[in-house]
Structure formats: C-alpha cells, structure tokens
Write an enzyme that holds these catalytic residues in place. Structure first.
Site, short mmCIF file in Angstrom:
data_model
loop_
_atom_site.label_atom_id
_atom_site.label_comp_id
_atom_site.label_asym_id
_atom_site.label_seq_id
_atom_site.Cartn_x
_atom_site.Cartn_y
_atom_site.Cartn_z
N SER A 61 -0.97 -14.09 -0.36
CA SER A 61 -0.72 -13.76 -1.75
C SER A 61 -1.71 -12.66 -2.13
CB SER A 61 -0.96 -15.03 -2.58
OG SER A 61 -0.82 -14.74 -3.93
N PRO A 62 -1.24 -11.42 -2.18
CA PRO A 62 -2.17 -10.32 -2.50
C PRO A 62 -2.54 -10.36 -3.97
CG PRO A 62 0.07 -9.49 -2.35
CD PRO A 62 0.14 -10.95 -2.00
N ASP A 104 3.75 -13.75 -1.30
CA ASP A 104 3.97 -14.30 -2.64
C ASP A 104 3.53 -13.23 -3.64
OD1 ASP A 104 3.69 -15.86 -5.05
OD2 ASP A 104 1.60 -16.24 -4.50
C1 SAM Z 1 -4.46 -13.96 -5.13
S1 SAM Z 1 -5.91 -14.17 -4.25
C2 SAM Z 1 -5.42 -15.19 -2.91
C3 SAM Z 1 -5.63 -16.65 -3.14
C4 SAM Z 1 -5.25 -17.52 -1.97
N1 SAM Z 1 -3.82 -17.50 -1.71
C5 SAM Z 1 -5.69 -18.96 -2.15
O1 SAM Z 1 -4.90 -19.90 -1.90
O2 SAM Z 1 -6.85 -19.17 -2.54
C6 SAM Z 1 -6.15 -12.61 -3.48
C7 SAM Z 1 -7.45 -12.47 -2.71
O3 SAM Z 1 -7.44 -11.26 -1.96
C8 SAM Z 1 -8.76 -10.79 -1.85
N2 SAM Z 1 -8.71 -9.35 -1.46
C9 SAM Z 1 -8.36 -8.31 -2.22
N3 SAM Z 1 -8.39 -7.17 -1.50
C10 SAM Z 1 -8.77 -7.51 -0.24
C11 SAM Z 1 -8.98 -6.77 0.96
N4 SAM Z 1 -8.81 -5.44 1.00
N5 SAM Z 1 -9.34 -7.45 2.07
C12 SAM Z 1 -9.53 -8.79 2.04
N6 SAM Z 1 -9.34 -9.53 0.92
C13 SAM Z 1 -8.96 -8.91 -0.20
C14 SAM Z 1 -9.35 -11.06 -3.23
O4 SAM Z 1 -10.77 -11.12 -3.22
C15 SAM Z 1 -8.70 -12.41 -3.57
O5 SAM Z 1 -9.55 -13.49 -3.27
#
Ligand code: SAM
Length: 390
Positions: A61-62, A104
């Site tokens: 889920s991005p 998602d």
């Molecule tokens: C919507 S949350 C995902 C939550 C996850 N599905 C859960 O169940 O906890 C998106 C996550 O992507 C991480 N994120 C954003 N850009 C990223 C990148 N370039 N590489 C790794 N993680 C990244 C953010 O810090 C965030 O924690």
C-alpha cells in the site's frame, strides 16, 4: 474468506533467527526472523539489490497522492504517477514470471472542489496500458464500512457527496496466467444459504426480478451517511432462494429458468455449486481492530503505532490466493510490516522495505512476545528493551 486465522500474539520470539532471504540482498537487515528480513531504506534501491525473477508476490500500500500531507509523506497528484512508475518497473524485474503485484490505492479529491481526482485511473493505464509492463489480472475493491466521512466539507457540511467507502486494489501480473487458485480462498456459505440448501428451495423471485430494496427511496433523515458502495441484491431481511444462489455462483439464467420449470432447481444446485462459495472481488474488511498485539506492544513501549496499517485480512487474502508455502512475499512500502507478520504466520518467506526507522522499530514488536517488552525499574525506554533483544 477461508479459515486461515493465525494467532494474534507471538507465543515465542522468532526475532533474529537467520532467514535465508537475507542473503538475497547486500544491505544489512534492520531485523530478521525465521522466515524474513526487514530493511530500512528507499525501496527503489533495495529492489535493485534483489536478483531478477525471485519474488512470488508483492503486496503493498503506497503512500497515496494527497493534498494534505500525512505523517509518512505523500506525493502530490501531479507528480505521483511518474514517482510510482519507478517502483513499478523495479518491481516488475524482481517478480517471477507467474508472480503478482497487488497494490492497495485510495482515490483523491480535486483541490477545493467536490470532484474526484483521476490520478489513480491514469496510473492504472500507465501500469497496464499499451506501454505498461503489467497485465491487469483483476481489479478488486476493499470495502471498508468503517471509513470516516471525508472530505468533511462535501460530505458532512454541505452534504453533497457520499462517504467514500472503497479503496481500489489492483491485482497486476507479469504474465497472463499468474499463480492463483480461488479454491485456496473459498468462503463458507452463510447460515441462511446452508439452511436453504439443506431444506430445499422455495420458488420465490426469478433472478432477473431481484427484489430491490426500497431503502434508497426512503432515506432516513438522521441515518448514517451512505457509502458509495452497496450491495443492492442482498439485504439482511431477505433470505436468498436457490435461483439467487445459482445466479450469484455464475450459473446462466436460462439454465436456472429451465431447471425451475422442470422442478429440478435443487438438483442443479447440487451439481453446479462447489462445496464452498467462490469469493467475489469485493473484500469487505473494516480496519477497526483496537486490541491487537501490535497496538498493545506500542503502548507498552510508549511509541506511536503506524497511522495507516493494513487490516490483517488484506495481505492474508492475497498471500493465500496467490502464493504457496515457502514462496517469497515482499512489501515495498512496509509501514508496520503487517505483510511480513502475516507471511511469517502463513509459512511464507518475506522481505519488508520501509524507509522510516520509527516504523521499522515498532514493526519489530509484532514478532516479540509481550513478556519481552515488559520493563523493570532499570529499563526506562524502548531502547533498553530493544537492546536486550538485539
Ligand atoms: C500507507 S503506508 C503502508 C502501511 C502498511 N501497509 C502497514 O500495514 O502498516 C506507506 C509506507 O511507505 C513508506 N514509504 C514511502 N516511500 C518509501 C520509499 N521510497 N521506500 C520505502 N518506504 C517508503 C512510508 O514511510 C509509509 O510507512
């Protein structure tokens, strides 16, 4: 959903056992367990370290494209698709030929006006259109009846839009026939349906004359704000008949009609219905669990939980549907690492990539029993606790 519920609390720690999957990358993992490894870093870089064709499923889920910034950072709708395609191309390389990428993604609103942004539809056409690398195996909908009524301006103040109740979940594949088997995720029939199948049918309405509930004609003044998703056929007061059940299971209306006229509907049901019900592409999951090991553990060590976690059933459903034991499951935006935790429970290997250390630290708690987190008077902070377990 099939009976794949695992324990919600780890009974013993699987932390820091060495999983083979950590040998796939050069970077040092932040933590490892028996089946997986979590890494801190930008997943674009970490994906580059993985060998080609090694991954069976990426479920993730991005951050969505939002106007209002969330704690974990978001791209704006204008830049979002270009940003996301970089991850998508790298994900494509590491997937096995029969592998899948499940995303998602929530929609968004146009700034200042009550219309929807189309960024996620544009992204989908980039991913699977003429030049897109993926196939669209199927689009799914995560229906969350507990979603909040936002944006407040349009939904609760001006009352001119409905409550947005679904996320799109795109199941993309590298080839046209990814590994998938809906027999792995059969649903049980409801008690009413089971009773009907046992007791015989009552010839009520033909499927083509579904009894559409009149509830939409008579909105209650003080009722809940309606979501933008509803199931018009099923209403709790209506017991479905054999015709409905067969129709919902995909049997043609002509065949149902002919069997009905020959008084053979129950025989047709016995011959055509599988023992359990084939799930549809709407996953009804409320994200409201409040007494989980993860939340209790975060509270115990005084750290904030991740603000946008998956409900457990979401990764669990796709892992069950699209992978087999010992396959490799990766979450490239791992957050609280629900995907890794569920994979461990389901005996799949896993990798989690997350660039914010604070989320990785709390995700580690998922794998640690509560007793390991209890502090005595010498342990003042979570750092003490984590040092003891490293
Ligand atoms: C919507 S949350 C995902 C939550 C996850 N599905 C859960 O169940 O906890 C998106 C996550 O992507 C991480 N994120 C954003 N850009 C990223 C990148 N370039 N590489 C790794 N993680 C990244 C953010 O810090 C965030 O924690």
């Amino acid at each position: 959903m099939s009976g794949i519920t695992g324990p919600t609390e780890p009974s013993e720690s699987t932390m820091d056992e060495q999983s083979d999957v950590m040998n796939l990358l050069e970077s040092e993992p932040y933590y490892t367990t028996e089946k997986g490894a979590a890494y801190q870093g930008d997943s674009r870089k970490l994906l580059d370290e993985l060998p080609k064709g090694e991954v069976d499923l990426i479920v993730t889920s991005p951050p969505f494209a939002l106007r209002r910034e969330k704690a974990y950072g978001n791209e704006s709708p204008e830049e979002y698709n270009e940003w996301f395609m970089e991850f998508a191309e790298k994900a494509y390389r590491v997937l096995a030929d029969d592998g899948s990428l499940v995303i998602d993604i929530g929609g968004g609103w146009t700034k200042g006006v009550p219309t929807r942004s189309t960024y996620h539809f544009e992204l989908l056409t980039e991913l699977v259109g003429e030049d897109g690398p993926f196939h669209l195996a199927q689009e799914m909908y995560w229906y969350n009846p507990a979603k909040l009524p936002t944006p407040a301006q349009w939904v609760t103040i001006e009352r001119i839009r409905l409550k947005d109740a679904v996320n799109h979940v795109w199941w993309l594949s590298k080839t046209e026939r990814p590994d998938a088997d809906n027999k792995r995720v059969l649903k049980e029939y409801s008690d009413a349906q089971k009773k009907l199948m046992e007791d015989g049918y009552e010839d009520k309405l033909r499927p083509s004359e579904h009894n559409i509930s009149d509830k939409f004609d008579k909105p209650k003044e003080d009722g809940a704000i309606r979501p933008n998703f509803w199931d018009i056929v099923e209403s709790p007061d209506e017991i479905p008949d054999f015709g409905d059940i067969l129709h919902d299971a995909g049997v043609s209306d002509d065949l149902i009609q002919a069997a009905g006229e020959a008084d053979k509907l129950d025989e047709l049901a016995r011959l055509t219905l599988p023992e359990d019900k084939i799930p549809d592409n709407v996953l009804e999951l409320a994200n409201t669990a409040s007494n989980t090991h993860y939340l209790n553990a975060c509270k115990e060590v005084d750290l904030d939980p991740h603000p946008a976690r998956f409900p457990r059933d979401l990764p669990q459903f796709f892992i069950q549907f699209l992978t087999q034991p010992d396959d490799l499951v990766v979450d490239i935006f791992a957050g609280s690492n629900m995907t890794g935790w569920v994979s461990e429970q389901m005996n799949r290997n896993w990798l989690a990539f997350e660039y914010q250390e604070k989320y990785l630290r709390t995700s580690k708690l998922r794998f640690m029993p509560m007793e390991e987190l209890k502090r005595d008077e010498n342990q003042q902070s979570f750092d003490d606790v984590i040092e003891l377990t490293d």
